[in-house]
Design an enzyme around this catalytic site. Structure first.
Site, short mmCIF file in Angstrom:
data_model
loop_
_atom_site.label_atom_id
_atom_site.label_comp_id
_atom_site.label_asym_id
_atom_site.label_seq_id
_atom_site.Cartn_x
_atom_site.Cartn_y
_atom_site.Cartn_z
N TYR A 147 1.94 -12.06 -16.68
CA TYR A 147 2.93 -11.79 -17.68
C TYR A 147 4.17 -12.77 -17.13
CZ TYR A 147 4.64 -8.46 -13.88
OH TYR A 147 5.11 -7.58 -13.27
N ASP A 187 -4.15 -8.10 10.03
CA ASP A 187 -4.98 -7.58 8.98
C ASP A 187 -4.91 -8.09 7.75
OD1 ASP A 187 -6.85 -5.20 8.51
OD2 ASP A 187 -5.11 -4.40 7.68
N GLU A 221 0.80 -1.20 0.08
CA GLU A 221 0.06 -0.03 0.07
C GLU A 221 0.66 1.35 -0.07
OE1 GLU A 221 -4.24 -0.48 1.98
OE2 GLU A 221 -2.53 -1.24 3.44
N ARG A 245 11.11 1.20 0.39
CA ARG A 245 10.63 -0.23 -0.04
C ARG A 245 10.50 -0.99 1.24
NH1 ARG A 245 15.33 -2.30 -1.80
NH2 ARG A 245 14.27 -4.53 -1.70
N ASP A 265 3.21 -10.14 -21.68
CA ASP A 265 2.05 -10.05 -20.74
C ASP A 265 0.56 -10.20 -21.50
OD1 ASP A 265 0.99 -7.47 -21.78
OD2 ASP A 265 2.76 -6.53 -20.66
N LYS A 322 4.58 -11.11 1.86
CA LYS A 322 5.13 -9.80 1.99
C LYS A 322 3.99 -8.51 2.04
CE LYS A 322 8.56 -6.49 0.37
NZ LYS A 322 9.76 -6.07 -0.68
N HIS A 342 -5.69 -13.05 3.95
CA HIS A 342 -5.62 -12.75 2.46
C HIS A 342 -4.49 -13.42 1.83
CE1 HIS A 342 -9.22 -9.98 3.00
NE2 HIS A 342 -8.48 -9.28 4.05
#
Length: 339
Positions: free
Chosen positions: A168, A28, A9, A256, A188, A123, A33
């Protein structure tokens, strides 16, 4: 070589810190997910596309996954960079000494005949370089590869879920011309270009789930057994983080993530986790942030914009590996994709 499930995000908590501080990025996003996406990638072919058969195959993957350990986990918390406030500066967060993580990299291991020895990297983080959700499957080099090609970047199959839906390949291709030169190229399938949006609109995620709930189709839902298996993987490390009050590594807003994440990537033979050209590496892992580095970053988070910029420059100058450099300008990152 590896399977990576990545969720990034670009924004921070943006006033939701009071809610987020009770849970953290692992609870979260990662435990539910990302772990579900990992299970879909790793599962064997189901007998049919019925909910029972799909859930059964996902459950086998989760039950074959060992609990996460501290050696395979890096947590982080973003701090101020320029005009962008740090996590603990959010007015909705009451505990200004909070150790809640806004970034996490975890490496899981699925002990099945197909996946034994292949690291599964989850990650997730806030206040990073860009917004992205994708699966990256990296392949080994060809056995007995000629010496000219032994240092080439890894071939990858990438399935991107957000912001654009696309699949891709990233493969090594010879550059046209008389000289022998190879370059990583992308082939792709971009859904927006291949399929006419007017004729075949892509449904939103919750739109599909609501429709399936009305149709009594629970193939894309999670069973109670899957929930139990998922928490078995993450509960021990979450308990450890809470009891030991483990401090997350600070990282600059718009970067990063913490350098310790790259150190974990070195442990598994990669220069870093995520997109860009990911070469295989050998040798000792990158040194993790020491106490002096962390104090410098935390000082930068509570000082003025000029002091934060000075701390950033000092940190970048102290790093010999350019891949460890934190990005101080999120606007520049948006204009140029990160490595």
């Amino acid at each position: 070589k590896s399977v990576q499930v990545i969720f990034k995000e670009k924004v921070g908590c943006e006033g939701r810190g009071g809610y987020f501080d009770q849970y953290g990025i692992i609870r979260d996003v990662m435990q539910n997910h990302l772990l579900q996406v990992m299970a879909l990638v790793a599962m064997e072919q189901p007998l049919s596309f019925t909910a029972e058969h799909i859930m059964g195959e996902k459950l086998k993957v989760l039950q074959a996954c060992l609990p996460l350990t501290s050696d395979d986990l890096v947590t982080g918390q973003y701090v101020r960079c320029g005009k962008h406030a740090g996590y603990l500066e959010d007015p909705t967060i009451e505990n200004k000494d909070s150790t809640t993580e806004t970034f996490a990299t975890a490496v899981l291991h699925v002990h099945t005949p197909r996946w034994d020895g292949v690291p599964f990297v989850l990650k997730a983080g806030k206040a990073l370089t860009d917004r992205k959700a994708e699966v990256r499957i990296q392949f080994h080099q060809v056995p007995g590869v000629v010496s000219t090609l032994k240092d080439c970047a890894a071939n990858e199959l990438v399935v991107r879920l957000q912001p654009e839906q696309t699949i891709y390949w990233k493969v090594i291709n010879k550059v046209p011309g008389l000289k022998f030169e190879v370059q990583q190229m992308r082939m792709d399938l971009l859904y927006a270009n291949k399929f006419n949006d007017d004729a075949k609109p892509m449904p939103e995620a919750y739109e599909r789930l609501l429709l399936e709930a009305l149709a009594a189709d629970h193939s894309h839902f999670v069973s109670a057994a899957e929930l139990d298996a998922s928490w078995r993987i993450f509960t021990p490390i979450l308990k450890h983080l809470a009891e030991q009050k483990v401090k997350p590594h600070p990282y600059l807003y718009g970067s990063r993530g913490p350098a310790a994440s790259d150190a974990l990537a070195h442990k598994y033979g990669m220069s870093k986790f995520g997109g860009g050209i990911t070469n295989y590496v050998t040798g000792a892992p990158v040194k993790k942030l020491n106490a002096t580095d962390e104090q410098s970053l935390r000082a930068a988070s509570s000082s003025s914009e000029s002091l934060a910029a000075a701390a950033t420059s000092s940190l970048l100058a102290s790093k010999k590996d350019p891949s460890q450099a934190a990005v101080a300008n999120p606007a520049a990152v948006a204009a140029k994709p990160p490595n």
